[in-house]
Enzyme design. Sequence first.
Site, mmCIF file in Angstrom:
data_model
loop_
_atom_site.group_PDB
_atom_site.id
_atom_site.type_symbol
_atom_site.label_atom_id
_atom_site.label_comp_id
_atom_site.label_asym_id
_atom_site.label_seq_id
_atom_site.Cartn_x
_atom_site.Cartn_y
_atom_site.Cartn_z
ATOM 1 N N CYS A 1 0.380 -2.213 11.459
ATOM 2 C CA CYS A 1 0.494 -1.932 10.032
ATOM 3 C C CYS A 1 -0.690 -1.106 9.539
ATOM 4 O O CYS A 1 -1.696 -0.956 10.217
ATOM 5 C CB CYS A 1 0.481 -3.236 9.229
ATOM 6 S SG CYS A 1 1.803 -4.379 9.597
ATOM 7 N N CYS B 1 -0.818 -2.970 3.899
ATOM 8 C CA CYS B 1 0.551 -3.489 4.010
ATOM 9 C C CYS B 1 0.748 -4.721 3.131
ATOM 10 O O CYS B 1 -0.094 -5.625 3.089
ATOM 11 C CB CYS B 1 0.868 -3.830 5.453
ATOM 12 S SG CYS B 1 2.597 -4.313 5.695
ATOM 13 N N CYS C 1 5.354 -1.092 11.605
ATOM 14 C CA CYS C 1 5.896 -1.988 10.586
ATOM 15 C C CYS C 1 6.998 -1.274 9.811
ATOM 16 O O CYS C 1 6.871 -0.104 9.465
ATOM 17 C CB CYS C 1 4.752 -2.390 9.647
ATOM 18 S SG CYS C 1 5.263 -3.398 8.248
ATOM 19 N N CYS D 1 5.485 -1.070 5.701
ATOM 20 C CA CYS D 1 4.467 -0.097 5.265
ATOM 21 C C CYS D 1 4.594 1.262 5.948
ATOM 22 O O CYS D 1 3.984 2.227 5.504
ATOM 23 C CB CYS D 1 3.057 -0.648 5.464
ATOM 24 S SG CYS D 1 2.562 -0.875 7.180
#
Length: 71
Positions: free
Chosen positions: A32, A36, A63, A66
Amino acid sequence: MEREEKIKAVKNKDKRYDGQFFVAVKSTKIVCCPSCSSRTPLEKNIVFFDTLEEALINGYRPCKRCKPEMI
């Protein structure tokens, strides 16, 4: 940049650090951005990478929330 500073950025979901490093979670194998909005992982499960490519090479996936590949 020290680990403590990175941990603080992740806990505060600080957008200023996006692109400077990436946060990977050992338990989920997800990488991430520091900002995030997902739940903050336990410190013991966090691994930091300087680049997204490094994280991907080590078996982490981006992810879906994000979208670190969009930075």
